[in-house]
Structures are given as C-alpha cells and as structure tokens.
Motif scaffolding. Structure first.
Motif, mmCIF file in Angstrom:
data_model
loop_
_atom_site.group_PDB
_atom_site.id
_atom_site.type_symbol
_atom_site.label_atom_id
_atom_site.label_comp_id
_atom_site.label_asym_id
_atom_site.label_seq_id
_atom_site.Cartn_x
_atom_site.Cartn_y
_atom_site.Cartn_z
ATOM 1 N N LEU A 64 -15.160 0.047 3.297
ATOM 2 C CA LEU A 64 -15.675 0.783 4.451
ATOM 3 C C LEU A 64 -14.987 2.137 4.590
ATOM 4 C CD1 LEU A 64 -17.567 0.639 6.929
ATOM 5 C CD2 LEU A 64 -15.665 -0.364 8.206
ATOM 6 N N GLU A 65 -13.679 2.169 4.312
ATOM 7 C CA GLU A 65 -12.917 3.428 4.376
ATOM 8 C C GLU A 65 -13.344 4.379 3.274
ATOM 9 O OE1 GLU A 65 -10.135 6.092 5.953
ATOM 10 O OE2 GLU A 65 -10.857 4.174 6.751
ATOM 11 N N GLY A 66 -13.695 3.838 2.116
ATOM 12 C CA GLY A 66 -14.097 4.672 0.979
ATOM 13 C C GLY A 66 -12.976 4.810 -0.030
ATOM 14 N N LEU A 67 -13.276 4.536 -1.287
ATOM 15 C CA LEU A 67 -12.279 4.592 -2.353
ATOM 16 C C LEU A 67 -12.350 5.929 -3.085
ATOM 17 C CD1 LEU A 67 -12.981 1.028 -3.757
ATOM 18 C CD2 LEU A 67 -10.984 1.686 -2.423
ATOM 19 N N MET A 68 -11.208 6.456 -3.459
ATOM 20 C CA MET A 68 -11.123 7.712 -4.191
ATOM 21 C C MET A 68 -10.447 7.474 -5.537
ATOM 22 S SD MET A 68 -7.965 9.510 -2.115
ATOM 23 C CE MET A 68 -8.480 8.826 -0.528
ATOM 24 N N GLU A 69 -10.667 8.382 -6.460
ATOM 25 C CA GLU A 69 -10.016 8.274 -7.764
ATOM 26 C C GLU A 69 -8.500 8.336 -7.595
ATOM 27 O OE1 GLU A 69 -11.354 7.620 -10.583
ATOM 28 O OE2 GLU A 69 -13.461 7.802 -10.003
ATOM 29 N N SER A 70 -7.792 7.457 -8.284
ATOM 30 C CA SER A 70 -6.329 7.384 -8.156
ATOM 31 C C SER A 70 -5.674 8.402 -9.078
ATOM 32 C CB SER A 70 -5.832 5.975 -8.509
ATOM 33 O OG SER A 70 -6.352 5.034 -7.615
ATOM 34 N N GLN A 71 -5.475 9.592 -8.560
ATOM 35 C CA GLN A 71 -4.832 10.644 -9.356
ATOM 36 C C GLN A 71 -4.169 11.625 -8.411
ATOM 37 O OE1 GLN A 71 -8.465 11.867 -11.190
ATOM 38 N NE2 GLN A 71 -8.699 13.621 -9.859
ATOM 39 N N LEU A 72 -3.080 12.197 -8.861
ATOM 40 C CA LEU A 72 -2.361 13.180 -8.065
ATOM 41 C C LEU A 72 -2.955 14.556 -8.249
ATOM 42 C CD1 LEU A 72 1.424 12.367 -8.489
ATOM 43 C CD2 LEU A 72 0.100 12.309 -6.396
ATOM 44 N N MET A 73 -3.089 15.286 -7.146
ATOM 45 C CA MET A 73 -3.451 16.689 -7.257
ATOM 46 C C MET A 73 -2.237 17.440 -7.791
ATOM 47 S SD MET A 73 -6.520 16.661 -6.421
ATOM 48 C CE MET A 73 -6.819 18.427 -6.394
ATOM 49 N N LEU B 268 -6.001 8.563 -19.187
ATOM 50 C CA LEU B 268 -5.175 8.958 -18.056
ATOM 51 C C LEU B 268 -4.037 7.956 -17.870
ATOM 52 C CD1 LEU B 268 -7.952 9.984 -15.499
ATOM 53 C CD2 LEU B 268 -6.631 11.470 -17.006
ATOM 54 N N VAL B 269 -3.023 8.375 -17.129
ATOM 55 C CA VAL B 269 -1.902 7.486 -16.855
ATOM 56 C C VAL B 269 -2.394 6.237 -16.136
ATOM 57 C CG1 VAL B 269 0.220 7.239 -15.510
ATOM 58 C CG2 VAL B 269 -0.163 9.293 -16.865
ATOM 59 N N ARG B 270 -3.389 6.402 -15.289
ATOM 60 C CA ARG B 270 -3.977 5.249 -14.617
ATOM 61 C C ARG B 270 -5.471 5.465 -14.427
ATOM 62 N NH1 ARG B 270 -1.837 5.690 -8.372
ATOM 63 N NH2 ARG B 270 -2.159 7.914 -8.106
ATOM 64 N N ASN B 271 -6.175 4.362 -14.365
ATOM 65 C CA ASN B 271 -7.620 4.381 -14.240
ATOM 66 C C ASN B 271 -7.997 3.396 -13.145
ATOM 67 O OD1 ASN B 271 -10.374 4.379 -14.532
ATOM 68 N ND2 ASN B 271 -10.389 3.406 -16.538
ATOM 69 N N SER B 272 -8.141 3.894 -11.923
ATOM 70 C CA SER B 272 -8.424 3.033 -10.780
ATOM 71 C C SER B 272 -8.945 3.887 -9.636
ATOM 72 C CB SER B 272 -7.163 2.277 -10.332
ATOM 73 O OG SER B 272 -6.167 3.192 -9.899
ATOM 74 N N ARG B 273 -9.323 3.223 -8.553
ATOM 75 C CA ARG B 273 -9.687 3.893 -7.304
ATOM 76 C C ARG B 273 -8.915 3.238 -6.171
ATOM 77 N NH1 ARG B 273 -15.569 3.570 -6.053
ATOM 78 N NH2 ARG B 273 -15.603 1.635 -7.275
ATOM 79 N N HIS B 274 -8.645 4.011 -5.118
ATOM 80 C CA HIS B 274 -7.828 3.470 -4.038
ATOM 81 C C HIS B 274 -8.170 4.115 -2.710
ATOM 82 C CE1 HIS B 274 -5.574 7.230 -4.629
ATOM 83 N NE2 HIS B 274 -5.190 7.054 -3.377
ATOM 84 N N THR B 275 -7.628 3.529 -1.638
ATOM 85 C CA THR B 275 -7.702 4.115 -0.308
ATOM 86 C C THR B 275 -6.482 3.662 0.483
ATOM 87 O OG1 THR B 275 -9.169 4.509 1.595
ATOM 88 C CG2 THR B 275 -8.949 2.228 0.846
ATOM 89 N N TRP B 276 -6.325 4.243 1.685
ATOM 90 C CA TRP B 276 -5.178 3.918 2.544
ATOM 91 C C TRP B 276 -5.690 3.338 3.853
ATOM 92 C CZ3 TRP B 276 -0.340 4.641 0.513
ATOM 93 C CH2 TRP B 276 -0.245 5.482 -0.610
ATOM 94 N N LEU B 277 -5.065 2.264 4.325
ATOM 95 C CA LEU B 277 -5.429 1.623 5.580
ATOM 96 C C LEU B 277 -4.220 1.608 6.511
ATOM 97 C CD1 LEU B 277 -7.436 -1.472 4.235
ATOM 98 C CD2 LEU B 277 -8.344 0.737 4.991
ATOM 99 N N TYR B 278 -4.380 2.202 7.699
ATOM 100 C CA TYR B 278 -3.279 2.248 8.656
ATOM 101 C C TYR B 278 -3.151 0.923 9.390
ATOM 102 C CZ TYR B 278 -2.929 7.134 7.577
ATOM 103 O OH TYR B 278 -2.752 8.308 6.908
ATOM 104 N N GLN B 279 -1.919 0.597 9.774
ATOM 105 C CA GLN B 279 -1.617 -0.711 10.337
ATOM 106 C C GLN B 279 -0.987 -0.637 11.721
ATOM 107 O OE1 GLN B 279 0.564 -1.722 6.463
ATOM 108 N NE2 GLN B 279 -0.341 -3.700 6.970
#
Length: 475
Positions: A139-148, A245-256
């Motif tokens: 629901l939050e939306g996943l983004m590519e796991s990479q550093l700008m 790439l160093v990693r190949n995934s998608r992620h998001t952050w959820l506040y608690q």
C-alpha cells in the motif's frame, strides 16, 4: 522481561558448521588514512559511474516547553551516568533461552553464532502479522533498493587533497608496486553500485587498454589511465543488468509511532523487550524497512553499519554532532531481521565468516573466488539461515566497549542475501541506531526531546519516530 530459562539443544540435522576458508577483510585493522582513501577511490572510480548507469538503465527499461541550557546540561550528564546498554549472552552455539515477548506466551531464542552474536527466534510474528506487514508495504509503494549518488565529489577530492600516486600507494596493500585485482575489487564495495567481478575488471582493462602487458596487474603508470571519465565511458557502452548491481530488490519504509497500524506498534514493543534496550533508543531509531526480493533477487555480503572514526559522523546524530565531515555512516547497533514468508528456493541469509577464527582483508578474493558474492558463493558461507515465515533473527553489529556502551564494529557481522532461485522473498528490517560516541547520542536525544509533538489531521500526536524521517539510509 522475565529471567530467561536456559536449555541445551543438540545441533539440528544438516546444520552448517564454520568452514576454514580464508575470511574477508577487517575494517578494524584498517588505518584511518586507509579508510579515507577507500572512500575516495570508490567515489572517484565507482560512485560517479553508478549515477549515470542507473539513470540510463532505469530510465529505459516530546515536551512542549524548551528547557534552559542548565537543564539541558543536567539532562545530558544524567543520560551518560544512568544509561548502560544491556547485551544478551549467547553462551554457546545451539544454546536455547526462554524469553517473554508477549503476554501469556514464551518464545525460544536460540544462539546461532558468537561472532557475530546472533540469535534466532521462531514465531516472532504470527502468520496474520506477516500478512499485514506485506500488505502495508504494498500500500505504501515499493521503490528500487539503491542509493542515490552523493553530490559534491569534486569538493571532496579537493578537501582530501590526495594525488593519484598517494591513492595508488594506499591501495597497494602488499607494497609491491603493482595493484592486484583483489586490491582494487576489495576497495570498490563500500556502498551500493555495480558489483564488479574479476572478469569485469579484466574486461575493463582490455577495453581501456590499461593493462598494457596483459599480466592482470596495474603499475602506477597504468593506474593513471583509469580516470573517472574513461571508466564511465567504457561501462556506459557496455551496459548494466540488474543482476550486476550490489543488490536487486525493492523496498519501502513503514513508521511505527503513535497513529501507525497496531501491528507495527506491537512489533516495535516486541523488539524493545527482545533487545532489553531502553524504549527511547528504539523509538528514536529508523522506521521498519520492508524488502521484496523477486526471483533472481539478491544482496551481496555487506555490513549494516560502518566503522566510526573521528573523520566520520553517524547519520542519525549528525544534527547533534556540532561539526562538519565529508563522511557519514549508519550506526546500527542491532539488526532485527523478520522473515515474512517462507521462500521456495534460495534466499538464505548468509554469514560468510560467522565464528571464523580470523578476519583478514587480503584473503577476501582468492583464485577468483569472491566470498562476498551471494549469487555464486553462498554455499561457501560458514552459516546460512533459511527464511521461515514468522521467524526473526537478530545480531549485534558492534562489540561492547567494556563499559556498557557501543565499541568497535564487529567485522564478523558481514552478511548478505543469497539469490532467490524460486518464488519471492519478503523480509523486514528493524535497526536500533546508537552512536558509539556517548555525548553525541545524548545531545541527539536532548535535541529531539525539545521538539514539540505535531498533531495530524485527526488530532493524533506523532511521536519522535517522525523526527527521524530523514535519517534512515537505504542500506
């Protein structure tokens, strides 16, 4: 927390034991000057490249009143006098303790390794809780796991004022006047970017005609040919795949914090009970990171937290550091990793040097075998943890300083995500951020305690968690 009851458990069937292969590098044995040049080399020869490559690749395809200064000073000194970080005892590999994390239930906590101090807690989350966390992440939306890529590299190089000769000399570990493949590859993996292999490097040498004698070694004269522009031009023409790439995934952050879904708040409370740390430290740490690895996804071996030298600052306490520095690092005292599903094939969490006898930088790559490569060499890791829905594993990224606070980085906490061969892999990470510098952590907590609590549109007050919205790093 109720006192743990200890049990002994025999080794599980098929349990992996520590191997004797040569271990990866030690940051602790690295001098400050060596640390500095590692950062510079990576910025110059890799990190600027990543910005262009990723662009091309992905474009295509608590109190309301402010205390007086005297009150602030008193609060800081009291913090330093009163806070001592508890640290759980592993006893021995296979040792089982009973821990109380939720009312009317006991969990088993099993020691998986002593270096790093690593534990496993089955059924930490219920099946329903796993489902809710995955749904919230979607629901939050996943983004590519990479550093700008960080900006200002020219200013950084100018500030450090290192010549190609000085960089070459510091990279040349054995001081034989030649740069070997492993000496370059070892120092190009400080952050996210392209995962260079010995084969890649040979290809670059050939494409740039840098290794004129073809012996796989670079002299100082040949090293000068590897300018950032030439490196970029070659790699852009060559192209980059996601698997490189160093990693190949998608992620998001959820506040608690207050106002978040009850499952997320419950998980944070459970982590506080598990680690036995003051709730204020957990509350002021990064949000929950949820990561999705699809088939073919991986994360090469890395440390969640970097070494801290006088030249560096912790990301989460940088506002309280009262100093400027070109280097920042995550200061993640503890990692708690939750498995949200059981993976059909692959996806283990690998600890290449868990309980190894030594940790030696020079032995990172030998005979073209890269011990950090989780796509090729996961089977060579000393310990692999199979993803099982609801299970949590957690470990300390730092040693104790012997006085109740954070000490040096634990090099043995090196870990990575093995390639997912079948299905998908969902995990969540909860990091507890603590600055090894007592005073910086105290100033940081004092600073946040002076911030007024904000109210959302429904009149719900937000806790300190929101104040950390800009301190997490996608590592």
């Amino acid at each position: 927390m109720n006192g743990p009851r200890e049990e002994e458990e025999s080794p599980r069937e098929g349990e992996e034991t520590a191997s004797t292969f040569p271990p990866p590098p030690s940051w602790r044995n690295t001098s400050r000057s060596h640390f500095t040049v590692v950062m510079v080399f990576f910025h110059i020869y890799v990190i600027n490249v990543v910005a262009l490559l990723l662009y091309v690749n992905y474009n295509n395809g608590q109190a309301d009143a402010t205390p007086s200064p005297d009150a602030a000073t008193t609060s800081t000194s009291e913090f330093l006098r009163e806070v001592s970080l508890p640290r759980l005892e592993g006893v021995r590999v296979g040792h089982v303790q009973k821990v109380s994390l939720v009312p009317d239930k006991e969990h088993e906590m099993r020691t998986l390794s002593l270096k790093p101090l690593l534990f496993e807690v089955p059924d930490f989350l219920s099946e329903e809780e796993c489902h809710v966390v995955m749904q919230l992440a979607q629901l939050e939306g996943l983004m590519e796991s990479q550093l700008m890529v960080q900006e200002g590299q020219e200013e950084l190089v100018e500030e450090l004022n290192l010549s190609p000769e000085e960089i070459f000399n510091l990279l040349d570990i054995d001081q034989d006047g030649q740069l070997q493949l492993h000496e370059i590859l070892t120092h190009s993996r400080v952050r996210d970017g392209i995962w260079l292999t010995p084969e890649n490097l040979r290809e670059i040498y050939a494409g740039l005609k840098a290794d004129k004698d073809g012996n796989g070694l670079l002299s100082l004269e040949e090293f000068r040919l590897l300018s950032s522009d030439a490196f970029q031009r070659f790699l852009l023409q060559r192209g980059v795949k996601r698997s490189q790439l160093v990693r190949n995934s998608r992620h998001t952050w959820l506040y608690q914090d207050k106002g978040a879904h009850q499952v997320l708040q419950d998980l944070k409370k459970r982590v506080t009970r598990l680690t036995q740390l003051p709730s204020s430290l957990v509350d002021l740490s990064e949000p929950l990171q949820v990561v999705l690895y699809e088939q073919g996804g991986h994360y090469h071996a890395h440390h969640d937290s970097g070494p801290v030298y006088p030249e560096t600052a912790c990301t989460h306490t940088r506002l309280a550091a009262n100093t400027s520095t070109p280097f920042e690092t995550s200061c993640r005292y503890i990692t708690v990793l939750f498995y949200l599903n059981s993976v059909e094939g692959g996806g283990e969490t690998a600890f290449p040097v868990a309980d190894n006898t030594t940790y030696d930088e020079v032995s990172l790559i030998q005979n073209d075998v890269d011990l950090l490569d989780t796509r090729k060499n996961c089977d060579k890791s000393n310990l692999r943890v199979k993803p099982t829905k609801g299970t949590a594993v957690f470990w300390y990224n730092y040693l104790s300083d012997g006085r109740g606070w954070v000490g040096e980085q634990d090099e043995y906490s090196l870990h990575g995500g093995c390639v997912v061969t079948h299905g998908t892999k969902w995990v969540a990470n909860k990091w507890v951020n603590i600055d090894p510098d007592y005073q910086r952590q105290a100033r940081y907590q004092q600073l946040l305690s002076q911030q007024p609590e904000d109210e959302d549109d429904e009149g719900v007050k937000s806790g300190p968690d929101l104040h950390s919205s800009d301190i997490h790093q996608d590592l």
